[in-house]
Design a protein around this motif. Structure first.
Motif, short mmCIF file in Angstrom:
data_model
loop_
_atom_site.label_atom_id
_atom_site.label_comp_id
_atom_site.label_asym_id
_atom_site.label_seq_id
_atom_site.Cartn_x
_atom_site.Cartn_y
_atom_site.Cartn_z
N ALA A 66 -17.85 51.69 -4.40
CA ALA A 66 -19.51 51.66 -4.68
C ALA A 66 -20.30 51.90 -3.31
N ASP A 67 -19.45 52.11 -2.21
CA ASP A 67 -20.00 51.93 -1.13
C ASP A 67 -20.10 53.41 -0.46
N ARG A 68 -20.34 54.42 -1.34
CA ARG A 68 -20.23 55.90 -0.58
C ARG A 68 -21.67 56.06 0.06
N PRO A 69 -21.73 57.14 0.67
CA PRO A 69 -22.99 57.36 1.44
C PRO A 69 -24.45 57.47 0.84
N ASN A 70 -25.12 56.40 1.04
CA ASN A 70 -26.51 56.52 0.53
C ASN A 70 -26.68 56.24 -0.90
N ARG A 71 -25.56 55.48 -1.41
CA ARG A 71 -25.44 55.14 -3.09
C ARG A 71 -26.15 53.56 -3.03
N LEU A 72 -27.44 53.70 -2.76
CA LEU A 72 -28.09 52.51 -2.67
C LEU A 72 -28.32 51.81 -4.06
N SER A 73 -28.35 50.50 -4.31
CA SER A 73 -28.57 49.83 -5.50
C SER A 73 -30.16 49.88 -5.84
N PRO A 74 -30.77 50.01 -7.01
CA PRO A 74 -32.10 49.92 -7.26
C PRO A 74 -32.68 48.87 -6.49
N VAL A 75 -32.04 47.75 -6.33
CA VAL A 75 -32.53 46.54 -5.78
C VAL A 75 -33.13 46.88 -4.15
N VAL A 76 -32.57 47.60 -3.71
CA VAL A 76 -32.65 47.94 -2.16
C VAL A 76 -33.21 49.12 -1.83
N LYS A 77 -33.32 50.02 -2.98
CA LYS A 77 -33.63 51.33 -2.29
C LYS A 77 -34.93 51.80 -1.73
N ASP A 78 -35.89 50.71 -2.05
CA ASP A 78 -37.31 50.86 -1.21
C ASP A 78 -37.34 49.92 -0.11
N PHE A 79 -36.13 49.29 0.43
CA PHE A 79 -36.32 48.45 1.48
C PHE A 79 -36.18 49.35 2.46
N PRO A 80 -36.78 49.40 3.81
CA PRO A 80 -36.80 49.70 5.09
C PRO A 80 -35.76 49.69 5.80
N SER A 81 -35.11 50.94 6.39
CA SER A 81 -33.73 50.62 7.02
C SER A 81 -34.02 49.96 8.40
N ARG A 82 -33.13 48.97 8.70
CA ARG A 82 -33.29 48.16 9.75
C ARG A 82 -31.93 47.58 10.20
N VAL A 83 -31.94 47.00 11.48
CA VAL A 83 -30.78 46.45 11.99
C VAL A 83 -31.18 45.30 12.45
N TYR A 84 -30.52 43.93 11.84
CA TYR A 84 -30.75 42.54 12.32
C TYR A 84 -30.00 41.88 13.24
N VAL A 85 -30.20 41.76 14.19
CA VAL A 85 -29.44 41.03 15.29
C VAL A 85 -29.65 39.70 15.72
N PRO A 86 -28.82 38.79 15.31
CA PRO A 86 -28.87 37.17 15.61
C PRO A 86 -28.38 37.04 17.12
N ASN A 87 -29.30 36.46 18.02
CA ASN A 87 -29.29 36.35 19.36
C ASN A 87 -28.84 34.67 19.50
N THR A 88 -27.34 34.34 19.46
CA THR A 88 -27.00 33.03 19.44
C THR A 88 -27.71 32.10 20.43
N ASN A 89 -27.62 32.66 21.76
CA ASN A 89 -28.41 31.93 22.92
C ASN A 89 -29.86 31.91 22.97
N SER A 90 -30.55 32.74 22.35
CA SER A 90 -31.89 32.85 22.47
C SER A 90 -32.63 32.21 21.10
N ASN A 91 -31.94 32.04 20.10
CA ASN A 91 -32.38 31.26 18.83
C ASN A 91 -33.37 32.40 18.19
N THR A 92 -32.95 33.54 18.38
CA THR A 92 -33.88 34.73 17.58
C THR A 92 -33.20 35.64 16.84
#
Length: 392
Positions: free
Chosen positions: A67-93
């Motif tokens: 189910a993980d083929r390129p760009n085969r997004l679920s209808p649930v997420v297809k309109d979500f903006p593409s982002r990278v979320y980075v948890p900074n352990t020491n900065s609490n952000t």
């Protein structure tokens, strides 16, 4: 009398001709007759995988990641903006990066010591694991806004059962696996463990069990998903072993466990749960990520600033990519199109974007202190099993 003899002779000739004709026809179709006797029975359809009750059907018994083929997004997420979320352990952000521009677009304050950003089973929420803050911060991936925190004790890491019924909190310091309601996070069952440092996991093809790594005691657990019970435990055969990330092979036959002190990957038969074999990869082996075509696995070697590439069909390492100038590649994920591997630089306050075709570093982005389990979102898949994004 003469006429009678002639009539008999003609009749005999006719019979002989008729027999000859029949004989000739039989010879012409003898292969056809033999073929009908040896007809091949229709191929039996393989019985579908009997998965965990309530779990979505397995798409392909030969490929867990179908189910993980390129760009085969679920209808649930297809309109979500593409982002990278980075948890900074020491900065609490949590640092938010736009992968199209490699630019930081937002920094979100969260709780104390965020360790991982985890997509929920239903793909609708990103949960930030504030380990020492004893909370989870929900982020709406559609708007990028954080919601009200939820009290959850010692949430070092977070997984979800394949049927979406429970969240499983890896309570590392509490030495517990805590099964909670997948939506409300209300505690349902606590499973004490005798090992130290439960941290990462992955599920079998049928979802009926999962393998857990215990970082501080160098052990592995096998857990029955439905019964919520430990059914196997073993010590890894390396003194000082510190197992980290866990991933199942596409065919579902083996589990791979990165070991940052053994500097490589253990290869385990999950069904038999016998002693695993070992594959050296590089110093500080840490994170494991599957390519979008299910052919390769990327292994981050945090202690030497490299990524090893393992080919499943060839059953061997085929490449090693070194980050220019070094670094500390840790946890992350693969872009929706499969072209970029994103990894946090745990000890360098940075994030790396790596071309999966060439191993070339595309970008090195400064973030907060102690970046850890970053999530690339959205990604292809029908549902999430947790961590930084294990999708089926």
């Amino acid at each position: 009398m003469q006429r009678t003899r002639i009539a008999h002779a003609l009749l005999a000739s006719a019979v002989l001709v008729s027999l000859a004709a029949c004989s000739s026809g039989a010879d012409q179709h003898k292969d056809e007759a033999l073929g009908s006797k040896a007809a091949v029975a229709p191929a039996r359809k393989k019985a579908p995988v009997q998965g965990l009750p309530g779990m979505p059907p397995v798409l392909d018994p030969k490929d867990v990641y179908a189910a993980d083929r390129p760009n085969r997004l679920s209808p649930v997420v297809k309109d979500f903006p593409s982002r990278v979320y980075v948890p900074n352990t020491n900065s609490n952000t949590v640092t938010v990066i736009d992968p199209a521009t490699y630019q930081v677009i937002e920094t979100i304050p969260v709780g104390t010591q965020p360790q991982h950003v985890v997509p929920s089973w239903d793909l609708k929420t990103l949960w930030v694991n504030n380990d020492r803050g004893n909370t989870l911060t929900p982020i709406d991936p559609k708007t990028g806004k954080a919601g009200r925190t939820v009290d959850v004790h010692d949430p070092y890491n977070l997984y979800f059962t394949p049927n979406g019924k429970y969240a499983i909190v890896m309570a590392s310091l509490d030495r517990e696996l805590v099964f909670r309601d997948a939506h409300t996070m209300k505690r349902v069952k606590t499973v004490p463990v005798s090992c130290y440092g439960v941290n990462h996991a992955d599920f079998s093809l049928d979802g009926r069990y999962f393998i857990v790594s215990c970082e501080f005691s160098g052990e592995l657990l096998k857990v029955d998903t439905e019964r919520m019970r430990v059914i196997g435990q073993q010590k890894l055969p390396f003194h000082g072993s510190m197992p980290q990330d866990v991933k199942i092979s596409p065919d579902g036959k083996r589990f791979y466990i990165a070991d940052m002190m053994a500097d490589g990957v253990w290869i385990l038969d999950g069904d038999k749960f016998t002693q695993p074999s070992f594959l050296p990869t590089g110093k500080g082996a840490h994170g494991l990520y599957i390519s979008r075509d299910s052919r390769e696995m990327y292994i981050s070697n945090r202690g030497e600033g490299s990524i090893s590439v393992f080919d499943f069909a060839q059953n061997r390492l085929t490449k090693k990519w070194h980050l220019p100038g070094g670094g500390s590649p840790d946890m992350g994920g693969v872009s929706a199109d499969g072209k970029v591997l994103w990894l946090s630089g745990r000890y360098n306050a940075e994030v790396y974007a790596i071309d999966t075709a060439s191993g070339r570093e595309l970008a090195r982005i400064k973030v907060g202190s102690g970046p850890h389990g970053l999530a690339v979102y959205p990604q292809p898949g029908r549902y999430s099993l947790g961590h930084t994004g294990i999708f089926r």
